[in-house]
Write an enzyme that holds these catalytic residues in place. Structure first.
Site, short mmCIF file in Angstrom:
data_model
loop_
_atom_site.label_atom_id
_atom_site.label_comp_id
_atom_site.label_asym_id
_atom_site.label_seq_id
_atom_site.Cartn_x
_atom_site.Cartn_y
_atom_site.Cartn_z
N TYR A 41 -77.76 -50.81 -62.22
CA TYR A 41 -78.43 -51.96 -62.88
C TYR A 41 -79.84 -52.12 -62.32
O TYR A 41 -80.07 -52.98 -61.46
CB TYR A 41 -77.64 -53.25 -62.63
CG TYR A 41 -76.20 -53.23 -63.09
CD1 TYR A 41 -75.86 -52.89 -64.40
CD2 TYR A 41 -75.17 -53.59 -62.22
CE1 TYR A 41 -74.54 -52.89 -64.82
CE2 TYR A 41 -73.85 -53.59 -62.63
CZ TYR A 41 -73.54 -53.24 -63.93
OH TYR A 41 -72.24 -53.25 -64.34
N TRP A 47 -77.73 -63.93 -65.31
CA TRP A 47 -76.87 -64.75 -64.43
C TRP A 47 -76.80 -64.16 -63.02
O TRP A 47 -76.58 -64.89 -62.06
CB TRP A 47 -75.52 -65.09 -65.06
CG TRP A 47 -74.44 -64.06 -65.22
CD1 TRP A 47 -74.57 -62.73 -65.47
CD2 TRP A 47 -73.03 -64.33 -65.19
NE1 TRP A 47 -73.32 -62.15 -65.62
CE2 TRP A 47 -72.37 -63.10 -65.46
CE3 TRP A 47 -72.25 -65.46 -65.00
CZ2 TRP A 47 -70.97 -63.00 -65.50
CZ3 TRP A 47 -70.86 -65.37 -65.06
CH2 TRP A 47 -70.23 -64.16 -65.30
N TYR A 93 -80.61 -46.16 -66.44
CA TYR A 93 -79.80 -47.12 -67.20
C TYR A 93 -79.87 -46.82 -68.69
O TYR A 93 -80.91 -46.44 -69.22
CB TYR A 93 -80.31 -48.55 -66.95
CG TYR A 93 -79.47 -49.59 -67.66
CD1 TYR A 93 -78.29 -50.05 -67.09
CD2 TYR A 93 -79.86 -50.11 -68.90
CE1 TYR A 93 -77.51 -51.00 -67.75
CE2 TYR A 93 -79.09 -51.05 -69.56
CZ TYR A 93 -77.91 -51.49 -68.98
OH TYR A 93 -77.14 -52.43 -69.62
N ASP A 175 -67.93 -58.17 -69.60
CA ASP A 175 -68.16 -57.17 -70.65
C ASP A 175 -66.93 -56.64 -71.38
O ASP A 175 -66.91 -56.60 -72.58
CB ASP A 175 -68.91 -55.98 -70.07
CG ASP A 175 -70.26 -56.34 -69.51
OD1 ASP A 175 -70.54 -57.54 -69.30
OD2 ASP A 175 -71.06 -55.43 -69.28
N ARG A 207 -64.93 -48.38 -65.54
CA ARG A 207 -65.92 -48.80 -66.53
C ARG A 207 -65.29 -48.87 -67.93
O ARG A 207 -64.21 -48.34 -68.14
CB ARG A 207 -67.09 -47.81 -66.54
CG ARG A 207 -67.88 -47.75 -65.26
CD ARG A 207 -68.73 -48.98 -65.03
NE ARG A 207 -69.65 -49.24 -66.11
CZ ARG A 207 -70.44 -50.32 -66.18
NH1 ARG A 207 -70.41 -51.24 -65.23
NH2 ARG A 207 -71.25 -50.52 -67.20
N TYR A 361 -63.38 -52.64 -65.05
CA TYR A 361 -64.36 -53.70 -65.31
C TYR A 361 -63.81 -54.89 -66.12
O TYR A 361 -63.49 -54.73 -67.30
CB TYR A 361 -65.48 -53.01 -66.10
CG TYR A 361 -66.86 -53.56 -65.93
CD1 TYR A 361 -67.37 -53.91 -64.71
CD2 TYR A 361 -67.68 -53.70 -67.06
CE1 TYR A 361 -68.66 -54.39 -64.59
CE2 TYR A 361 -68.97 -54.17 -66.94
CZ TYR A 361 -69.45 -54.52 -65.70
OH TYR A 361 -70.73 -54.98 -65.60
N GLU A 405 -69.54 -54.76 -56.13
CA GLU A 405 -69.68 -55.53 -57.37
C GLU A 405 -68.40 -56.31 -57.68
O GLU A 405 -68.43 -57.47 -58.07
CB GLU A 405 -70.00 -54.55 -58.53
CG GLU A 405 -70.22 -55.24 -59.87
CD GLU A 405 -70.53 -54.25 -60.99
OE1 GLU A 405 -70.47 -53.03 -60.76
OE2 GLU A 405 -70.82 -54.72 -62.10
C1 DGY Z 1 -73.82 -53.00 -68.45
O1 DGY Z 1 -74.69 -52.25 -68.87
O2 DGY Z 1 -72.70 -52.62 -68.13
C2 DGY Z 1 -74.14 -54.40 -68.25
O3 DGY Z 1 -73.09 -55.09 -67.72
C3 DGY Z 1 -74.63 -55.07 -69.49
O4 DGY Z 1 -75.02 -56.32 -69.10
#
Ligand code: DGY
Length: 433
Positions: A41, A47, A93, A175, A207, A361, A405
């Site tokens: 990230y 947030w 990203y 997510d 993920r 996740y 995380e």
């Molecule tokens: C991601 O890319 O996984 C983020 O959580 C989007 O906000």
């Protein structure tokens, strides 16, 4: 394993955890804003930044306020504060600014994220040692915060139902919570090829699946094809949820904003309007409550059905003060039982749900800032024992695994990104003081 009922940290442990947390924030500082973690990230998240500012507040107040100032530098003219601000380019990203396609001076996504920022600012103001700086900052930010909250109510609840809608699972911040599964399933998949970057940083078992990403990206395209036109999107978005998490966080933050305004003599007609919206939500919230299972759920607005899966988002209703006395008692009992259901708490999806996955996740893992909000809510409703237990369990997690995380509720193992800003920040704010 540490026994949570007898957990005590000596001063040296507290000090070294504090140092590590501060160092984590400093290492993630890109000059005015803090990335959640490098690689996975690499930009400013809405947030995350609000929560991270609470951590900075413990050792560098100026820097904490700067975090918020930089976040609001990306506010759209319509009041929205985007979910990601792409201040600098990064190859690590996907999907980046070109995919989102919003043509602003500061590149950004076109959706928002749980609006916890006014609540964070209120806490920063209350705990500031430099009161003059804090007051000056809040006065400067106040109108922008009102704009942001008005955007939520007007743009996302134009029909005054009392319950805002969200257009993307990423907007919820949770997510790939199973609460979105049914609604997301009917969203078409994108028909173009892409390369994910997240799974090059974190094991794919932690993920979302490709089938979810295909739909996440369809929605991103849909916003772009709609020219970000609010009315068009409201009328045509193939995914529309009443998210109890966002509704609760917004509700709490609007009340916090109004209190700050009153205390600083900043209230105006727009605040009266926000107060009416608060009342409207209080009337409407019962429609997300299921009497037989004694729980608050999200609703798929397009089918008008509750998404009957117990996720930690439902527990945020108590943090927002949106519960009746009876509902709060019931949610406290549910929370106690939830804590017992796994070795570490609070799993983001109740471990008894068939869709529970302890490492994937938002389908099971624990997030520290969510634990903090739930504990704050329970304590405010008088359930101090449960709140203390959550705090103690959460402390165990950082003792065992550090600042990841998220955490596996069965083993306490850290998952997702390493050296994570909001985990370190919440530790400083809530666990190590
Ligand atoms: C991601 O890319 O996984 C983020 O959580 C989007 O906000």
């Amino acid at each position: 394993m540490v026994n949570s009922t007898t957990l005590k940290m000596d001063d040296t442990t507290v000090l070294s955890l504090k140092e590590l947390a501060k160092q984590t924030l400093k290492n993630n500082d890109l000059g005015g804003y803090t990335v959640p973690t490098h690689g996975l990230y690499p930009f400013q998240w809405n947030w995350d930044s609000a929560i991270t500012a609470l951590g900075w507040m413990k050792f560098d107040e100026q820097r904490a306020w700067q975090e918020i100032d930089v976040l609001f530098s990306g506010q759209w003219d319509n009041g929205m504060v985007p979910h990601i601000l792409f201040h600098k380019d990064s190859e690590t990203y996907f999907p980046g600014p070109d995919v989102w396609g919003s043509n602003r001076t500061i590149k950004s996504t076109s959706i928002s994220q749980p609006p916890v920022v006014a609540t964070a600012i209120k806490k920063m103001l209350e705990t500031a040692t430099d009161k003059a700086l804090a007051t000056e900052k809040v006065k400067h930010l106040f109108a922008k915060l009102v704009d942001y909250h008005l955007w939520w109510y007007n743009d996302r609840d134009p029909e005054n139902t009392g319950l805002v809608v969200t257009y993307h699972p990423w907007e919820s911040g949770m997510d790939n919570s199973p609460a979105w599964d049914e609604a997301l399933n009917v969203v078409p998949c994108v028909d173009w090829q892409y390369t994910r970057r997240d799974t090059s940083h974190v094991d794919s078992s932690q993920r979302p699946h490709k089938s979810e990403y295909d739909r996440f990206l369809f929605l991103v395209d849909f916003f772009k094809r709609s020219n970000f036109d609010s009315k068009y999107i409201f009328d045509n978005c193939p995914y529309k949820m009443n998210d109890i998490g966002i509704i609760s966080i917004l509700h709490c933050a609007t009340k916090d904003l109004l209190i700050m305004g009153e205390n600083l003599g900043l209230s105006d007609d727009r605040c009266d309007y926000l107060a009416q919206r608060v009342e409207l939500t209080e009337k409407a919230i019962s429609t997300l409550w299921c009497e037989s299972s004694q729980f608050f759920y999200c609703r798929n607005v397009l089918t008008n059905t509750l998404s009957m899966v117990k996720t930690s988002a439902g527990l945020l209703s108590i943090y927002a003060g949106l519960t009746t006395t009876e509902q709060a008692a019931s949610l406290n009992n549910t929370t106690k039982e939830w804590i017992e259901a796994s070795q570490f708490s609070i799993a983001s999806t109740h471990p008894s749900e068939s869709c529970y996955e302890p490492q994937r996740y938002w389908r099971g893992p624990i997030w520290l800032h969510i634990n903090w909000m739930i504990a704050v809510g329970l304590a405010e409703s008088g359930y101090n024992d449960t709140a203390d237990k959550i705090q103690q369990d959460t402390t165990e997690l950082i003792l065992k695994s550090g600042y990841y995380e998220y955490f596996n509720p069965e083993t306490g193992t850290g998952c997702g990104g390493k050296d994570f800003s909001w985990t370190a920040a919440i530790a400083l704010h809530w666990l190590l003081d």
